[in-house]
Scaffold this motif. Structure first.
Motif, mmCIF file in Angstrom:
data_model
loop_
_atom_site.group_PDB
_atom_site.id
_atom_site.type_symbol
_atom_site.label_atom_id
_atom_site.label_comp_id
_atom_site.label_asym_id
_atom_site.label_seq_id
_atom_site.Cartn_x
_atom_site.Cartn_y
_atom_site.Cartn_z
ATOM 1 N N GLY A 50 0.834 -1.198 0.000
ATOM 2 C CA GLY A 50 0.000 0.000 0.000
ATOM 3 C C GLY A 50 0.862 1.238 0.000
ATOM 4 O O GLY A 50 2.032 1.190 -0.374
ATOM 5 N N ALA A 51 0.278 2.342 0.395
ATOM 6 C CA ALA A 51 0.917 3.669 0.467
ATOM 7 C C ALA A 51 0.932 4.398 -0.866
ATOM 8 O O ALA A 51 1.309 5.560 -0.923
ATOM 9 C CB ALA A 51 2.329 3.619 1.063
ATOM 10 N N GLU A 52 0.528 3.719 -1.927
ATOM 11 C CA GLU A 52 0.452 4.373 -3.247
ATOM 12 C C GLU A 52 -0.584 3.624 -4.086
ATOM 13 O O GLU A 52 -0.853 2.443 -3.838
ATOM 14 C CB GLU A 52 1.824 4.363 -3.926
ATOM 15 C CG GLU A 52 2.327 2.966 -4.201
ATOM 16 C CD GLU A 52 3.775 2.911 -4.679
ATOM 17 O OE1 GLU A 52 4.530 3.855 -4.451
ATOM 18 O OE2 GLU A 52 4.121 1.890 -5.296
ATOM 19 N N PRO A 53 -1.157 4.293 -5.088
ATOM 20 C CA PRO A 53 -2.151 3.594 -5.924
ATOM 21 C C PRO A 53 -1.501 2.474 -6.729
ATOM 22 O O PRO A 53 -0.370 2.618 -7.175
ATOM 23 C CB PRO A 53 -2.661 4.696 -6.869
ATOM 24 C CG PRO A 53 -2.131 5.974 -6.362
ATOM 25 C CD PRO A 53 -0.946 5.677 -5.513
ATOM 26 N N TRP A 54 -2.222 1.380 -6.877
ATOM 27 C CA TRP A 54 -1.750 0.264 -7.724
ATOM 28 C C TRP A 54 -2.970 -0.458 -8.262
ATOM 29 O O TRP A 54 -3.973 -0.618 -7.582
ATOM 30 C CB TRP A 54 -0.788 -0.660 -6.970
ATOM 31 C CG TRP A 54 -1.265 -1.270 -5.679
ATOM 32 C CD1 TRP A 54 -1.806 -0.611 -4.609
ATOM 33 C CD2 TRP A 54 -1.228 -2.653 -5.308
ATOM 34 N NE1 TRP A 54 -2.096 -1.496 -3.602
ATOM 35 C CE2 TRP A 54 -1.750 -2.755 -3.993
ATOM 36 C CE3 TRP A 54 -0.794 -3.817 -5.947
ATOM 37 C CZ2 TRP A 54 -1.853 -3.975 -3.318
ATOM 38 C CZ3 TRP A 54 -0.893 -5.027 -5.271
ATOM 39 C CH2 TRP A 54 -1.412 -5.093 -3.971
ATOM 40 N N SER A 55 -2.867 -0.892 -9.509
ATOM 41 C CA SER A 55 -4.034 -1.455 -10.187
ATOM 42 C C SER A 55 -4.160 -2.953 -9.913
ATOM 43 O O SER A 55 -3.221 -3.586 -9.418
ATOM 44 C CB SER A 55 -3.890 -1.224 -11.690
ATOM 45 O OG SER A 55 -2.687 -1.806 -12.135
ATOM 46 N N LEU A 103 -3.694 6.646 5.950
ATOM 47 C CA LEU A 103 -3.007 7.929 5.758
ATOM 48 C C LEU A 103 -2.593 8.459 7.113
ATOM 49 O O LEU A 103 -3.262 8.194 8.121
ATOM 50 C CB LEU A 103 -3.872 8.932 4.985
ATOM 51 C CG LEU A 103 -5.224 9.347 5.501
ATOM 52 C CD1 LEU A 103 -5.684 10.595 4.736
ATOM 53 C CD2 LEU A 103 -6.244 8.251 5.273
ATOM 54 N N SER A 104 -1.455 9.159 7.120
ATOM 55 C CA SER A 104 -0.860 9.523 8.403
ATOM 56 C C SER A 104 -1.769 10.426 9.220
ATOM 57 O O SER A 104 -1.842 10.283 10.440
ATOM 58 C CB SER A 104 0.505 10.175 8.194
ATOM 59 O OG SER A 104 0.389 11.231 7.274
ATOM 60 N N GLU A 105 -2.485 11.344 8.564
ATOM 61 C CA GLU A 105 -3.335 12.263 9.332
ATOM 62 C C GLU A 105 -4.371 11.487 10.136
ATOM 63 O O GLU A 105 -4.681 11.828 11.269
ATOM 64 C CB GLU A 105 -4.087 13.233 8.403
ATOM 65 C CG GLU A 105 -3.215 14.129 7.557
ATOM 66 C CD GLU A 105 -2.930 13.510 6.202
ATOM 67 O OE1 GLU A 105 -2.448 12.359 6.159
ATOM 68 O OE2 GLU A 105 -3.171 14.171 5.180
ATOM 69 N N HIS A 162 -9.022 13.336 -0.356
ATOM 70 C CA HIS A 162 -8.752 13.454 -1.802
ATOM 71 C C HIS A 162 -8.634 12.100 -2.489
ATOM 72 O O HIS A 162 -8.399 12.017 -3.690
ATOM 73 C CB HIS A 162 -7.483 14.269 -2.109
ATOM 74 C CG HIS A 162 -7.670 15.729 -1.890
ATOM 75 N ND1 HIS A 162 -8.543 16.471 -2.642
ATOM 76 C CD2 HIS A 162 -7.112 16.583 -1.008
ATOM 77 C CE1 HIS A 162 -8.515 17.714 -2.225
ATOM 78 N NE2 HIS A 162 -7.664 17.815 -1.224
ATOM 79 N N ASP A 163 -8.748 11.005 -1.732
ATOM 80 C CA ASP A 163 -8.673 9.671 -2.335
ATOM 81 C C ASP A 163 -10.043 9.291 -2.898
ATOM 82 O O ASP A 163 -11.074 9.540 -2.270
ATOM 83 C CB ASP A 163 -8.256 8.635 -1.285
ATOM 84 C CG ASP A 163 -6.813 8.821 -0.863
ATOM 85 O OD1 ASP A 163 -5.986 9.163 -1.730
ATOM 86 O OD2 ASP A 163 -6.511 8.638 0.328
ATOM 87 N N LEU A 164 -10.015 8.655 -4.066
ATOM 88 C CA LEU A 164 -11.277 8.296 -4.721
ATOM 89 C C LEU A 164 -11.569 6.805 -4.552
ATOM 90 O O LEU A 164 -10.700 5.961 -4.790
ATOM 91 C CB LEU A 164 -11.202 8.630 -6.212
ATOM 92 C CG LEU A 164 -10.938 10.111 -6.521
ATOM 93 C CD1 LEU A 164 -10.713 10.320 -8.009
ATOM 94 C CD2 LEU A 164 -12.097 10.987 -6.039
HETATM 95 O O1 DLL Z 1 0.962 6.072 2.988
HETATM 96 C C1 DLL Z 1 0.277 5.218 5.123
HETATM 97 C C2 DLL Z 1 0.517 3.829 4.641
HETATM 98 C C3 DLL Z 1 1.733 3.238 4.845
HETATM 99 C C4 DLL Z 1 -0.508 3.122 4.026
HETATM 100 C C5 DLL Z 1 1.953 1.939 4.426
HETATM 101 C C6 DLL Z 1 -0.306 1.820 3.603
HETATM 102 C C7 DLL Z 1 0.924 1.224 3.811
HETATM 103 P P1 DLL Z 1 0.703 8.903 3.901
HETATM 104 O O2 DLL Z 1 2.154 9.004 3.609
HETATM 105 O O3 DLL Z 1 0.085 9.951 4.756
HETATM 106 O O4 DLL Z 1 0.375 7.556 4.623
HETATM 107 O O5 DLL Z 1 -0.037 8.846 2.502
HETATM 108 C C8 DLL Z 1 -1.423 8.649 2.451
HETATM 109 O O6 DLL Z 1 -1.247 7.479 0.326
HETATM 110 O O7 DLL Z 1 -4.126 9.411 1.093
HETATM 111 C C9 DLL Z 1 -3.440 7.672 -0.491
HETATM 112 O O8 DLL Z 1 -3.439 8.687 -1.458
HETATM 113 C C10 DLL Z 1 -2.144 6.871 -0.593
HETATM 114 N N1 DLL Z 1 -2.370 5.469 -0.224
HETATM 115 C C11 DLL Z 1 -2.130 4.873 0.949
HETATM 116 N N2 DLL Z 1 -2.445 3.562 0.869
HETATM 117 C C12 DLL Z 1 -2.920 3.338 -0.371
HETATM 118 C C13 DLL Z 1 -3.423 2.205 -1.072
HETATM 119 C C14 DLL Z 1 0.582 6.296 4.119
HETATM 120 N N3 DLL Z 1 -3.492 1.009 -0.519
HETATM 121 C C15 DLL Z 1 -1.877 8.564 1.010
HETATM 122 N N4 DLL Z 1 -3.843 2.393 -2.343
HETATM 123 C C16 DLL Z 1 -3.351 8.264 0.910
HETATM 124 C C17 DLL Z 1 -3.787 3.586 -2.933
HETATM 125 C C18 DLL Z 1 -2.873 4.570 -1.075
HETATM 126 N N5 DLL Z 1 -3.299 4.689 -2.341
#
Ligand code: DLL
Length: 434
Positions: free
Chosen positions: A211-216, A237-239, A301-303
């Motif tokens: 996770g942490a980024e979009p993936w198809s 998301l961290s917030e 902002h996530d869809l």
């Molecule tokens: O990315 C937290 C995280 C860490 C999630 C590890 C999963 C694994 P931020 O850095 O605050 O926190 O970024 C949050 O990343 O609003 C989404 O846009 C994107 N994001 C997180 N998980 C996914 C996912 C972490 N599974 C932002 N699929 C979020 C798509 C994701 N986008």
């Protein structure tokens, strides 16, 4: 196996009652402790007593990332500093970083939610979990770490980067679960192949928590095949908390939300109205039970969309669809909405291309152009110019039929585009001046 049956399999009535109670507590807490929220509620003519049930949530105003930035660093904390035991922050590349503060109870909630995610992914105390998310201000590393310890599995705190070492650890320790970004998982998969190892024969990997980024979905299939694992999607998301807000189960059909702590709404980003189940919109979260920095109707902002109906896994917690990207990642090119994930899916559907690409947007006069750099597979990168031109044409036509706009395709040699061993993949360069 289900980590917390009482909650995850609870009836809708039970969950709604719990959510309503926690919402009342949360609203009281922020009204009395956070001047920002008090002001916003006063502006809306609301007192804490006006919010009785979870259905009253829609009366409350939204909170935006900018509001957190305006109150940098600790202005929206709802607990005294003496009770805050952990700080995390966003990288702040697009402005002031957003800082979050957690109390001891918040950290317990976090490790509870990550434990649920691990069980959703079929991980148990018999597993060895290598955490390849960065440790530090980013929530990925430490978030996964304490969840793994909570379920009693063995954690390998590898952090991001140093891919050779990662592979050595996977091999020598018999790592069974890899947790990292999907783009890094793909990079590790390629490096494993280059090292002459066969995941099916030489490694014990069986599950990925990505996770942490979009993936198809196409990317999921690619990683599952290359690493010989089942790849799960973890969101957060961290917030709001960090990883573990939601995760998918063995049916890989939507992510179960920890809705007793993070209440999800899907709204129309233009009107702010709640969408019906099944309609795509922006995810909005309200924290329930959190002490350090509860958020009221936070615009992610996530869809995504709410998936109606029950999941065959037996859990009753609400599911959201695999994230479709961020509304602010969406490029508008000549009036057409373009998501990088659409390009990714096309490339993954073709046997000649690799899922490594870069989107470059330029403005020539008043016309926007989209150039897509694509890596092609080693065996297709021959000196035969004619064959390459044919391939370029084929890729261009496949992408154009999905995006609905004309694009420029540039083929590049294998392994020349940037890889993302640490942090999140960046696949767009937008050179337009707005
Ligand atoms: O990315 C937290 C995280 C860490 C999630 C590890 C999963 C694994 P931020 O850095 O605050 O926190 O970024 C949050 O990343 O609003 C989404 O846009 C994107 N994001 C997180 N998980 C996914 C996912 C972490 N599974 C932002 N699929 C979020 C798509 C994701 N986008």
């Amino acid at each position: 196996m289900i980590w917390n049956e009482t909650i995850e399999c609870a009836s809708r009535e039970y969950l709604s009652e719990l959510q309503s109670k926690r919402l009342r507590d949360c609203v009281n807490r922020v009204y009395h402790n956070v001047p920002y929220y008090r002001k916003r509620m006063q502006e809306a003519g609301l007192l804490p007593g006006d919010i009785r049930t979870i259905d009253d949530l829609k009366k409350l105003p939204f909170t935006y990332k900018q509001d957190l930035r305006d109150n940098y660093p600790f202005g929206v904390f709802a607990a005294p500093m003496s009770e805050i035991v952990r700080l995390h922050a966003s990288s702040g590349t697009t402005g002031r970083p957003t800082v979050v503060g957690r109390t001891r109870k918040d950290l317990d909630i976090w490790s509870e939610c990550v434990a649920r995610s691990l069980f959703l992914s079929g991980v148990s105390n018999k597993d060895i979990v290598q955490v390849g998310y960065g440790y530090g201000l980013f929530t990925g590393g430490l978030g996964l770490h304490y969840g793994v310890e909570n379920i009693g599995a063995a954690v390998v705190p590898a952090s991001g980067g140093n891919t050779k070492k990662q592979i050595q650890l996977i091999h020598d320790f018999g790592t069974t679960v890899l947790a990292c970004t999907p783009s890094y998982a793909l990079y590790i998969a390629d490096a494993i192949k280059d090292a002459g190892l066969d995941p099916a024969k030489d490694l014990k990997l069986r599950v990925g928590i990505f996770g942490a980024e979009p993936w198809s979905e196409a990317m999921r299939n690619e990683i599952q095949t290359k690493l010989n694992i089942k790849a799960h999607d973890i969101y957060g998301l961290s917030e709001v908390m960090g990883p573990g807000v939601a995760c998918d189960c063995e049916f890989q059909n939507g992510l179960h939300v920890c809705e007793d702590y993070f209440f999800p709404e899907i709204i129309n980003p233009e009107t702010g109205e709640q969408c019906k189940p099944g309609e795509v919109g922006e995810l909005v979260f309200t924290s329930l039970g959190v002490e350090g920095m509860p958020l009221i109707r936070y615009r992610t902002h996530d869809l995504s969309k709410i998936i109606p109906g029950d999941c065959p896994c037996g859990r009753h917690t609400v599911r959201i669809a695999k994230l479709m990207g961020r509304s602010d990642d969406m490029l508008i090119i000549r009036g057409v909405n373009v998501f990088p994930s659409q390009v990714e899916s096309v490339l993954l559907s073709m046997s000649e291309t690799e899922p490594h690409y870069m989107l470059i947007v330029d403005r020539k006069g008043t016309l926007d152009t989209l150039t897509i750099q694509v890596e092609i597979q080693e065996q297709f990168f021959a000196d035969n110019i004619k064959a390459l031109q044919e391939l370029e044409k084929k890729i261009k036509s496949n992408i154009e039929s999905v995006l609905g706009i004309s694009v420029i395709v540039q083929l590049v040699e294998p392994k020349t585009l940037q890889r993302f061993e640490q942090g999140k993949a960046q696949r767009v360069i937008d050179n337009r001046k707005f």
